[in-house]
Design an enzyme around this catalytic site. Structure first.
Site, PDB file in Angstrom:
ATOM      1  N   ASP A  61      59.594 -53.210 -45.471  1.00  0.00           N
ATOM      2  CA  ASP A  61      58.884 -52.603 -44.345  1.00  0.00           C
ATOM      3  C   ASP A  61      58.322 -53.739 -43.479  1.00  0.00           C
ATOM      4  OD1 ASP A  61      57.466 -50.754 -42.809  1.00  0.00           O
ATOM      5  OD2 ASP A  61      55.932 -50.403 -44.302  1.00  0.00           O
TER       6      ASP A  61
ATOM      7  N   ASP B 153      58.290 -43.289 -53.651  1.00  0.00           N
ATOM      8  CA  ASP B 153      57.395 -42.276 -54.233  1.00  0.00           C
ATOM      9  C   ASP B 153      56.350 -41.753 -53.274  1.00  0.00           C
ATOM     10  OD1 ASP B 153      55.828 -44.696 -54.156  1.00  0.00           O
ATOM     11  OD2 ASP B 153      54.446 -43.743 -55.551  1.00  0.00           O
TER      12      ASP B 153
HETATM   13  P1  5GP Z   1      56.209 -54.321 -47.111  1.00  0.00           P
HETATM   14  O1  5GP Z   1      55.455 -55.409 -47.792  1.00  0.00           O
HETATM   15  O2  5GP Z   1      57.613 -54.695 -46.734  1.00  0.00           O
HETATM   16  O3  5GP Z   1      55.433 -53.784 -45.932  1.00  0.00           O
HETATM   17  O4  5GP Z   1      56.172 -53.093 -48.076  1.00  0.00           O
HETATM   18  C1  5GP Z   1      57.120 -52.705 -48.932  1.00  0.00           C
HETATM   19  C2  5GP Z   1      56.507 -51.615 -49.802  1.00  0.00           C
HETATM   20  O5  5GP Z   1      55.865 -50.590 -49.009  1.00  0.00           O
HETATM   21  C3  5GP Z   1      57.604 -50.904 -50.543  1.00  0.00           C
HETATM   22  O6  5GP Z   1      57.916 -51.556 -51.753  1.00  0.00           O
HETATM   23  C4  5GP Z   1      57.015 -49.520 -50.717  1.00  0.00           C
HETATM   24  O7  5GP Z   1      56.196 -49.490 -51.866  1.00  0.00           O
HETATM   25  C5  5GP Z   1      56.117 -49.303 -49.522  1.00  0.00           C
HETATM   26  N1  5GP Z   1      56.784 -48.503 -48.480  1.00  0.00           N
HETATM   27  C6  5GP Z   1      57.149 -48.904 -47.249  1.00  0.00           C
HETATM   28  N2  5GP Z   1      57.730 -47.916 -46.560  1.00  0.00           N
HETATM   29  C7  5GP Z   1      57.741 -46.831 -47.375  1.00  0.00           C
HETATM   30  C8  5GP Z   1      58.244 -45.484 -47.232  1.00  0.00           C
HETATM   31  O8  5GP Z   1      58.804 -45.065 -46.224  1.00  0.00           O
HETATM   32  N3  5GP Z   1      58.076 -44.670 -48.313  1.00  0.00           N
HETATM   33  C9  5GP Z   1      57.489 -45.064 -49.472  1.00  0.00           C
HETATM   34  N4  5GP Z   1      57.388 -44.177 -50.458  1.00  0.00           N
HETATM   35  N5  5GP Z   1      57.002 -46.328 -49.627  1.00  0.00           N
HETATM   36  C10 5GP Z   1      57.147 -47.209 -48.599  1.00  0.00           C
END
Ligand code: 5GP
Length: 193
Positions: free
Chosen positions: A96, A152
């Site tokens: 993300d 989740d």
């Molecule tokens: P980042 O550090 O890249 O922002 O976050 C990644 C983490 O955010 C993922 O491992 C997940 O736990 C959570 N996440 C990001 N987008 C989503 C989404 O659309 N749905 C869910 N369930 N978790 C997400």
């Protein structure tokens, strides 16, 4: 209008995981990589991906914690495999902002792997804050909240075979069972007994 929509069917996911598996198998033809899955979300993707690869590969996992609004990350449970001199592929469910993965890659670099690559099923490119190289990428999506196939809601729905987007977050929050009802209405996505 429903508050939920299926964005990737089980068949579409399986086909794409097959393609990623073929790419990885070709790229690592003479090397035996360690697949390092980030718990808990990477479990279904890693399981399916690993079964497309040679029996020489190894599998391990680690889990991370996130704290603070700026997304600082720490290791909750470390992997047991020594990755020094190994070819490592970090396996993620979704990238993300990129904060989680960029922290993890920085940490793993200090452990002197021979090579370090990343595989993610879902890439929310438009949300990126930190640039991270994603060598193997299943699907690029927008910024809707996704559930299923590892992703989740309060620990639930990781075991769905397909991937769903929540279109109306307030309605879903008020009634999080709605996805279970929707999934069990469809024979195709019924869980094995
Ligand atoms: P980042 O550090 O890249 O922002 O976050 C990644 C983490 O955010 C993922 O491992 C997940 O736990 C959570 N996440 C990001 N987008 C989503 C989404 O659309 N749905 C869910 N369930 N978790 C997400």
């Amino acid at each position: 209008m429903s508050s939920l929509t299926e964005v990737l069917s089980a068949e579409a996911i399986a086909a794409r995981v097959g393609e990623l598996g073929r790419s990885i198998a070709a790229d690592y033809a003479n090397r035996d990589p360690v697949l390092l899955g980030v718990l808990n979300g990477a479990v279904p993707f890693l399981a399916d991906l690993s079964r497309r690869l040679s029996p020489q590969i190894e599998i391990d996992f680690l889990s991370l914690t996130r704290f603070g609004t700026e997304g600082r990350v720490g290791i909750k449970v470390d992997s047991a495999t020594s990755i020094a001199g190994r070819h490592v592929i970090v396996v993620e469910d979704i990238v993300d902002t990129g904060l989680t993965l960029s922290y993890l890659l920085g940490l793993l670099e200090t452990r002197n792997p021979e090579s370090l690559a990343t595989a993610t099923l879902i890439d929310k490119t438009t949300r990126r804050i930190v640039d991270v190289e994603l060598k193997y990428r299943g699907f690029e999506v927008g910024d809707e909240f996704l559930l299923g196939y590892g992703l989740d809601w309060n620990g639930r729905y990781r075991n769905l075979r397909s991937l769903w987007a929540v279109l109306d977050l307030a309605a879903f929050q008020a009634d999080p069972d709605m996805l279970a009802r929707e999934v069990f209405r469809r024979t195709a996505d019924r869980l094995d007994p």
